[in-house]
Scaffold this motif. Sequence first.
Motif, PDB file in Angstrom:
ATOM      1  N   SER A 273      13.011 -10.735 -10.035  1.00 41.30           N
ATOM      2  CA  SER A 273      11.727 -10.635  -9.341  1.00 41.30           C
ATOM      3  C   SER A 273      10.556 -10.461 -10.297  1.00 41.30           C
ATOM      4  O   SER A 273       9.453 -10.147  -9.871  1.00 41.30           O
ATOM      5  CB  SER A 273      11.756  -9.459  -8.367  1.00 41.30           C
ATOM      6  OG  SER A 273      12.071  -8.265  -9.065  1.00 41.30           O
ATOM      7  N   VAL A 274      10.796 -10.641 -11.602  1.00 36.91           N
ATOM      8  CA  VAL A 274       9.723 -10.467 -12.574  1.00 36.91           C
ATOM      9  C   VAL A 274       8.615 -11.468 -12.290  1.00 36.91           C
ATOM     10  O   VAL A 274       8.845 -12.662 -12.115  1.00 36.91           O
ATOM     11  CB  VAL A 274      10.261 -10.655 -14.004  1.00 36.91           C
ATOM     12  CG1 VAL A 274       9.134 -10.553 -15.018  1.00 36.91           C
ATOM     13  CG2 VAL A 274      11.337  -9.620 -14.299  1.00 36.91           C
ATOM     14  N   GLY A 275       7.385 -10.968 -12.244  1.00 36.31           N
ATOM     15  CA  GLY A 275       6.236 -11.828 -12.022  1.00 36.31           C
ATOM     16  C   GLY A 275       6.039 -12.252 -10.589  1.00 36.31           C
ATOM     17  O   GLY A 275       5.203 -13.101 -10.291  1.00 36.31           O
ATOM     18  N   ARG A 276       6.783 -11.662  -9.675  1.00 40.06           N
ATOM     19  CA  ARG A 276       6.671 -12.072  -8.274  1.00 40.06           C
ATOM     20  C   ARG A 276       5.983 -11.012  -7.421  1.00 40.06           C
ATOM     21  O   ARG A 276       6.167 -10.969  -6.217  1.00 40.06           O
ATOM     22  CB  ARG A 276       8.051 -12.396  -7.700  1.00 40.06           C
ATOM     23  CG  ARG A 276       8.757 -13.513  -8.444  1.00 40.06           C
ATOM     24  CD  ARG A 276      10.108 -13.838  -7.820  1.00 40.06           C
ATOM     25  NE  ARG A 276      10.835 -14.818  -8.608  1.00 40.06           N
ATOM     26  CZ  ARG A 276      10.641 -16.126  -8.539  1.00 40.06           C
ATOM     27  NH1 ARG A 276       9.740 -16.612  -7.706  1.00 40.06           N
ATOM     28  NH2 ARG A 276      11.344 -16.944  -9.294  1.00 40.06           N
ATOM     29  N   GLY A 277       5.221 -10.158  -8.046  1.00 39.91           N
ATOM     30  CA  GLY A 277       4.472  -9.172  -7.277  1.00 39.91           C
ATOM     31  C   GLY A 277       5.329  -8.099  -6.664  1.00 39.91           C
ATOM     32  O   GLY A 277       5.085  -7.665  -5.527  1.00 39.91           O
ATOM     33  N   LEU A 278       6.356  -7.655  -7.385  1.00 41.92           N
ATOM     34  CA  LEU A 278       7.256  -6.641  -6.867  1.00 41.92           C
ATOM     35  C   LEU A 278       6.511  -5.353  -6.549  1.00 41.92           C
ATOM     36  O   LEU A 278       5.734  -4.853  -7.361  1.00 41.92           O
ATOM     37  CB  LEU A 278       8.355  -6.353  -7.892  1.00 41.92           C
ATOM     38  CG  LEU A 278       9.250  -5.152  -7.592  1.00 41.92           C
ATOM     39  CD1 LEU A 278      10.149  -5.458  -6.407  1.00 41.92           C
ATOM     40  CD2 LEU A 278      10.076  -4.776  -8.817  1.00 41.92           C
ATOM     41  N   ALA A 279       6.752  -4.829  -5.372  1.00 41.85           N
ATOM     42  CA  ALA A 279       6.208  -3.519  -5.000  1.00 41.85           C
ATOM     43  C   ALA A 279       7.094  -2.460  -5.637  1.00 41.85           C
ATOM     44  O   ALA A 279       8.200  -2.189  -5.172  1.00 41.85           O
ATOM     45  CB  ALA A 279       6.183  -3.367  -3.481  1.00 41.85           C
ATOM     46  N   SER A 280       6.612  -1.890  -6.748  1.00 40.79           N
ATOM     47  CA  SER A 280       7.422  -0.943  -7.504  1.00 40.79           C
ATOM     48  C   SER A 280       7.065   0.506  -7.224  1.00 40.79           C
ATOM     49  O   SER A 280       7.808   1.408  -7.601  1.00 40.79           O
ATOM     50  CB  SER A 280       7.294  -1.217  -9.002  1.00 40.79           C
ATOM     51  OG  SER A 280       5.935  -1.135  -9.392  1.00 40.79           O
ATOM     52  N   ASP A 281       5.919   0.739  -6.599  1.00 39.95           N
ATOM     53  CA  ASP A 281       5.527   2.095  -6.225  1.00 39.95           C
ATOM     54  C   ASP A 281       4.597   1.998  -5.021  1.00 39.95           C
ATOM     55  O   ASP A 281       4.365   0.911  -4.489  1.00 39.95           O
ATOM     56  CB  ASP A 281       4.861   2.830  -7.398  1.00 39.95           C
ATOM     57  CG  ASP A 281       3.656   2.074  -7.943  1.00 39.95           C
ATOM     58  OD1 ASP A 281       2.834   1.559  -7.133  1.00 39.95           O
ATOM     59  OD2 ASP A 281       3.528   1.972  -9.178  1.00 39.95           O
ATOM     60  N   PHE A 282       4.073   3.145  -4.584  1.00 40.23           N
ATOM     61  CA  PHE A 282       3.244   3.167  -3.375  1.00 40.23           C
ATOM     62  C   PHE A 282       1.754   3.305  -3.694  1.00 40.23           C
ATOM     63  O   PHE A 282       0.980   3.793  -2.871  1.00 40.23           O
ATOM     64  CB  PHE A 282       3.710   4.287  -2.445  1.00 40.23           C
ATOM     65  CG  PHE A 282       5.054   4.020  -1.849  1.00 40.23           C
ATOM     66  CD1 PHE A 282       5.204   3.119  -0.805  1.00 40.23           C
ATOM     67  CD2 PHE A 282       6.191   4.631  -2.352  1.00 40.23           C
ATOM     68  CE1 PHE A 282       6.444   2.853  -0.261  1.00 40.23           C
ATOM     69  CE2 PHE A 282       7.437   4.379  -1.816  1.00 40.23           C
ATOM     70  CZ  PHE A 282       7.573   3.481  -0.766  1.00 40.23           C
ATOM     71  N   SER A 283       1.373   2.871  -4.852  1.00 38.17           N
ATOM     72  CA  SER A 283      -0.055   2.813  -5.172  1.00 38.17           C
ATOM     73  C   SER A 283      -0.650   1.526  -4.608  1.00 38.17           C
ATOM     74  O   SER A 283       0.075   0.595  -4.256  1.00 38.17           O
ATOM     75  CB  SER A 283      -0.250   2.866  -6.693  1.00 38.17           C
ATOM     76  OG  SER A 283       0.356   1.738  -7.304  1.00 38.17           O
ATOM     77  N   GLY A 284      -1.961   1.489  -4.520  1.00 38.37           N
ATOM     78  CA  GLY A 284      -2.608   0.288  -4.010  1.00 38.37           C
ATOM     79  C   GLY A 284      -2.544   0.181  -2.498  1.00 38.37           C
ATOM     80  O   GLY A 284      -2.487   1.179  -1.774  1.00 38.37           O
ATOM     81  N   THR A 285      -2.516  -1.038  -2.014  1.00 39.37           N
ATOM     82  CA  THR A 285      -2.572  -1.305  -0.575  1.00 39.37           C
ATOM     83  C   THR A 285      -1.193  -1.190   0.056  1.00 39.37           C
ATOM     84  O   THR A 285      -0.242  -1.832  -0.382  1.00 39.37           O
ATOM     85  CB  THR A 285      -3.125  -2.714  -0.311  1.00 39.37           C
ATOM     86  OG1 THR A 285      -4.418  -2.833  -0.899  1.00 39.37           O
ATOM     87  CG2 THR A 285      -3.221  -2.974   1.189  1.00 39.37           C
TER      88      THR A 285
END
Length: 729
Positions: free
Chosen positions: A417-429
């Motif tokens: 999933s590298v470079g695919r916009g993985l949601a890795s934490d709950f920051s942002g939207t």
Amino acid sequence: MYSNLASQTKSNKAKWRLGAILPLGAALSGAAFAVEPVTGVTDDQEVVMDDVKVKAAREKQANRFKADSSSTGSKTEMALRDIPQSVSVVKEELIESQNAFNLRDALRNVSGLTIAAGEGGRTGDSITLRGFAANSDQYLDGVKDNGQYNRDTFFIEKAEVLKGASSILFGRGATGGVINQVAKKPTGKTGVNGSFTYGMYDFKRTAIDAETAYQDLAARLNVMYQDTDSYRDYNSSSRWGIAPSFALKLTPDTDLSLNLLHQQEEGVFDYGVPMWRGTPADVPINTFYGFTDNRMMDSDVNVATVALTHRFNQDFSVKNSIRYGDYERKYLTHLFSGAAAYTGANAGTIARSQALRLSTQENVYNQTDFVFKKPLFGFNNTLMFGSEFGWEEYDFKSKNSTGVTRVSVFDPIITGSVGRGLASDFSGTLATDRLTHAQTYAGYVLDQFEINPEWKLLGGTRYDVFDAQQEDRLGVANFESSVDQWSPRGGIVWQPSKSQSYYFSYGKSFNPSAESLSLAANNAELPPEQNHNYEIGAKLDFFDGRLSATGALFRLEKTNARTTSPLDPNLQELSGEQRTDGFELGLAGEILPKWDVSLTYAYLDAKITKSTTSATGSVSGLLKSYEGMTAVNVPEHSGVAWTTYRLTDNWEIGGGVFYASDRYADSVNEAVLPGYARLDAMLAYHQKHFDVQMNVFNLADTVYYESGQTNSALPGTPLSGQLTVSFKY
């Protein structure tokens, strides 16, 4: 194997932890033989004793698959023949015979119950009972245990399923029935049992059950560890659990018990293969459509229960139970976000979606139950009354990954999933960020009145107040909901002999908007849905009670189901109806002294009889109404036949068939899961202090799908086997 996301799964709040295995000793039991004293012999006479031959034969277990009583059909242990409702009991012996290490595998023996893939991203045990979801209707020793996790059987002695509307006993929900696990508790004996299992797909499992007693204190410890790969590519799981329990006799009439459970699991979120033109795609069942990395699904469960029982006299007793439950899940979903494309530039592909989700749930419940057994007007009478107070908090966050591409249905190219916009934490939207509180206040009264030895009446009611508040941190939907509800139940039992019992019963239940601890903007202000169960049945015993047969004919109605308003698609109203008509049959016990059986069958006609909600068919592409459709994940015919036969005192052979007819995976009946029959077998060698057992699953290597959704289907296990070596002292 797992992403470093797993290291972020633990919340900052304090949790109780069990630091080390309790020092329960394992004692070896010897054989003692007593000989009557010889009289008329002087000290200097020689005495010649007859030879004594000792044969260490395996102890015979009577009624291994047949239960005689249940605590789930009322607030006290009651004979099954006296309960005017269908109750299925899956005993520990049947669980062990089938190597059913997960609760959902044990529940396959229950008629009218099917295992579903979690809907809306739900994970853990997801169950449909008599055509209605029972996700929130799971209990442990009669107290709510509605957290989402994969329940293991290492610490339970049986699973009981009460079928039909039962809110009088359990409050909100309980539409198709409830599932209640009965945990293993100290028996006052001293001993230890253990087992090790190894199987295909590198399946490894070990479990220990040890107990001891000293004066007025008894203790028991159950421990389990399991690690396995899977027949599905890129899948694996690791699970461990510990369940200590203690029983203390404070006085001759007062008992105190403490039961603890801690279970952790690391696994993979996987809903299987795509649907293609309404059926599972014709691809190898191991085909994986997710990502080679970031396959996280972690759960952490802690449950503590304290119960105090006091007997005022031989007629009057009280039990107070306090339950604390803490459930945490963190996982990366992998879902098919639409139907496969059959034409056009994307033909032969299907869209995917991925999200990072975290849910934490805390429950605190207090139940007080009084039982008064005293003749009334000269007739036997059992009066049960009590109260329940509960508090629940559910915190849910979800963040969507971006840039997730489509994938080929028949030739998927699996990448990271590298470079695919993985949601890795709950920051942002975030997509969702909600906190829900719920409070339950309830009181009930239930009475069993014996008119004469042949006729018994059961009746009562419960009053519930259920309040829920939702705080939407995104500012989208802050709601409050308050429900008060009466839930009556009545039944009559006719027992013309000790081997015959016939009954008729009626029960009611309700489903508030926040039943599953989530509220939606379009239904938060609605009154609860109402459910009615009508049932007539028979419970018969044969061969001096060694074999029992059961049958029930029922109608279960939801009379005002939530459905979309025809005037505003963003609103819902209570104008829908759903009905399940059906019958079920069961046979359990000994046909012959060495021949044990457990047979179940259910016929279910589950229909959406009235609805204004519509959805686009995944095959036709047309907008179709739910009205007239068959309920999701409900086979018309289903059943299990399991039998074992003791060839000798040491050798045992057995096997069975698990069967389900076609069932729909979507609400407009265009996605179909094919029917199947799975054949299993077992062979066991028994000795006094050890057993060796081999289980073979899916002997015919049948390709089948045990659950599914509109766009996906989860394959069942292929041909595989396990070998278990166990010991007992």
